[in-house]
Design a protein around this motif. Structure first.
Motif, PDB file in Angstrom:
ATOM      1  N   GLU A  43       0.824  -1.215   0.000  1.00  0.00           N
ATOM      2  CA  GLU A  43       0.000   0.000   0.000  1.00  0.00           C
ATOM      3  C   GLU A  43       0.847   1.248   0.000  1.00  0.00           C
ATOM      4  O   GLU A  43       2.023   1.233   0.341  1.00  0.00           O
ATOM      5  CB  GLU A  43      -0.938   0.023   1.206  1.00  0.00           C
ATOM      6  N   ASN A  57      -1.661   6.307   6.808  1.00  0.00           N
ATOM      7  CA  ASN A  57      -2.304   5.007   7.030  1.00  0.00           C
ATOM      8  C   ASN A  57      -1.758   4.195   8.192  1.00  0.00           C
ATOM      9  O   ASN A  57      -2.406   3.247   8.627  1.00  0.00           O
ATOM     10  CB  ASN A  57      -2.417   4.181   5.734  1.00  0.00           C
ATOM     11  N   GLU A 109      -7.551   1.838   0.911  1.00  0.00           N
ATOM     12  CA  GLU A 109      -6.560   0.848   0.478  1.00  0.00           C
ATOM     13  C   GLU A 109      -6.558  -0.359   1.409  1.00  0.00           C
ATOM     14  O   GLU A 109      -6.298  -1.485   0.971  1.00  0.00           O
ATOM     15  CB  GLU A 109      -5.167   1.487   0.349  1.00  0.00           C
ATOM     16  N   SER A 126      -0.732  -3.720   5.745  1.00  0.00           N
ATOM     17  CA  SER A 126      -1.327  -4.869   5.053  1.00  0.00           C
ATOM     18  C   SER A 126      -1.649  -5.986   6.037  1.00  0.00           C
ATOM     19  O   SER A 126      -2.596  -6.754   5.817  1.00  0.00           O
ATOM     20  CB  SER A 126      -0.395  -5.371   3.945  1.00  0.00           C
TER      21      SER A 126
END
Lengths: 341, 341
Positions: A162, A167, A232, A257
């Protein structure tokens, strides 16, 4: 994964010209992949990495060392081949796909990018839910459809990565909501915050969790994703769920992730057997997620970059495991004496 | 290694499109290699692995799960391409050289083998010194000359590996003599001993050390090598010393090759900066040696095979480090905003 195939793989490994078990985790990885695929794998493995990019409304609170515009700039860097994941994908024979699922910039119809923008980034989760129900569904479907297409195209192993300034803040909030960890343990320095900015980030994660889940000790994973996730992250969760359904192995990368992987497992525990942890990131929350998922990462190189970089690097180890599995001589074929003691 | 070049490498790494330091140990490895080579490295790296094979008189005492004949058989397996190190070398673009430095069998003039037999294996070190002075010198020179030739041929990075039934017993004795560790801590199960055979092996290592070094608390490294070493271990020590003199990086593999590295560093402390630990083996003595050498291995995959397998696998990570170092875009070239906090 199919346990009969895992046993078959173990039996084959024990015929190869090496002391029993002496390839360690390479043997475990080969057996896991054979169990996932229901076949004695050979090279090439047909590997791909999907890098999902999106922006985060929470960046308005100053949670990142980099400006939000870097998400857009780094996507352009991916498209021209200059980022770390580009180099690693080229070196290790991994097909790289870059997906705009919610970058706050207009890419027009630029070539080489998979255009699946759901919105121009999430909303500020300190003030409101990051996504609407519809945005969440669309982001999940982006990942799921790409996984289905990858399976049809013959990919046997996918890495998820990503790019999205802000994030790690979303991943920290997800980690707390899913594992029950304290915000101070699950919140790291991201791309490089100093002490004061790190303390502010922890306070923001605490406030975000209080806002959305003050009255809920174990919120539903989809509600976690919608309120404190990212576009995402939702796309990666969708990809992981669909990959497992297609018997495609999934390599998680770092903190973000693996947060998507934890949500996928929370939604469907059977996903766990299809997951491989590519590496252990320096972000403290990653360890909490790996413990929650009971995954031991392949690599531990103090990386903290994201982009799928650690997962793609780990693919070179997985390729080696399957190369050994399929290409080594057996004791019989090589005429070698077996252990006598 | 040259510290000016290491600083130049660090400066270059900080211009690449990633948060500062976010590639972790990959950055350290790239900087170390640049400091060793005195140049900004690019791919290909021109990598080679040398697998030194020799037999051990101590096998008469029943220290291995496999018969001594397996050394010879495995050399033939290397020559036909069926062993683990063959597969890994093919996959990762590493030139493989197999060297007979003391196998107790006649290879005639078989092709593909580097014929440098010093003797038909060492003598039983429980009864007498493993080698004569002359045998030790010749074995050291075999490795040194091959390292010199590799440097002339343009190799920038060498891995050392070995094959020799009984050689974990020699490595355990070396570890005790060099680091002062207890025999029970430095002696493992080798290729797979059961509890009783493991206890017997520990007792043999104790008796070997008592025989040769009862009156010497810190014996000279060459005396350690001569009395309780092996011909393949001496050849690796010679290769490591000569590689460092030629500014060629050396990747140690597991327990045996790291014992050779420890002897090289004991003989010439400057060698340390040219060494990279490829992986952490499951043999307990390997951890003692890595601590002694202050090396953190690249990989930790519970392997315990030898042959250079872990070192060659680690070369794929080193290749990645140099690929990133030389091929990533810079913030300026990619037009990306730098950190603002």
């Amino acid at each position: 994964p199919n346990e009969i195939w895992r046993t078959r793989a173990r039996a084959r490994l024990d015929t190869l010209t090496k002391p029993l078990g002496s390839l360690g985790r390479l043997e475990d990885l080969a057996a896991q992949l054979v169990a996932i695929r229901h076949e004695h794998l050979v090279l090439p493995l047909n590997k791909a990495v999907y890098v999902f990019a999106a922006d985060h409304g929470i960046t308005a609170e100053g949670v990142s060392a980099y400006p939000s515009a870097v998400t857009h700039q780094m996507v352009l860097n991916f498209l021209t081949g200059g980022a770390a994941v580009n180099v690693l994908a080229r070196l290790h024979g991994v097909a790289l796909h870059v997906v705009d699922v919610g970058v706050a910039a207009d890419f027009d119809n630029i070539e080489g990018l998979l255009h699946h923008k759901v919105s121009n980034g999430t909303k500020n989760m300190l003030r409101e839910a990051a996504m609407t129900d519809e945005e969440l569904s669309r982001a999940l479907l982006v990942g799921a459809q790409l996984a289905n297409e990858a399976a049809v195209a013959g990919h046997t192993i996918l890495a998820v990565g990503e790019m999205g300034i802000g994030n790690t803040t979303a991943a920290s909030a997800i980690t707390c909501a899913i594992t029950g960890s304290a915000e101070s343990l699950a919140t790291g320095r991201g791309t490089g915050l100093d002490d004061a900015a790190h303390a502010r980030k922890i306070a923001i994660v605490e406030a975000v969790l209080k806002k959305h889940f003050a009255n809920s000790t174990s919120p539903h994973p989809l509600e976690v994703l919608r309120c404190v996730g990212g576009l995402e992250i939702a796309a990666m969760t969708g990809m992981i769920l669909a990959a497992a359904r297609n018997r495609v192995a999934i390599i998680a990368d770092g903190f973000i992730s693996t947060a998507a992987a934890a949500l996928a497992v929370a939604l469907e525990p059977k996903v766990e057997g299809y997951l491989i942890a590519g590496h252990r990131s320096e972000e403290p929350g990653h360890r909490l997620l790996l413990d929650y998922l009971k995954l031991t990462p392949i690599l531990d190189l103090e990386m903290r970059l994201g982009e799928g970089s650690g997962a793609v690097l780990a693919m070179s180890i997985i390729k080696s495991a399957i190369g050994l599995y399929s290409q080594m001589a057996t004791f019989t074929s090589a005429g070698i004496s077996e252990a006598s003691l």
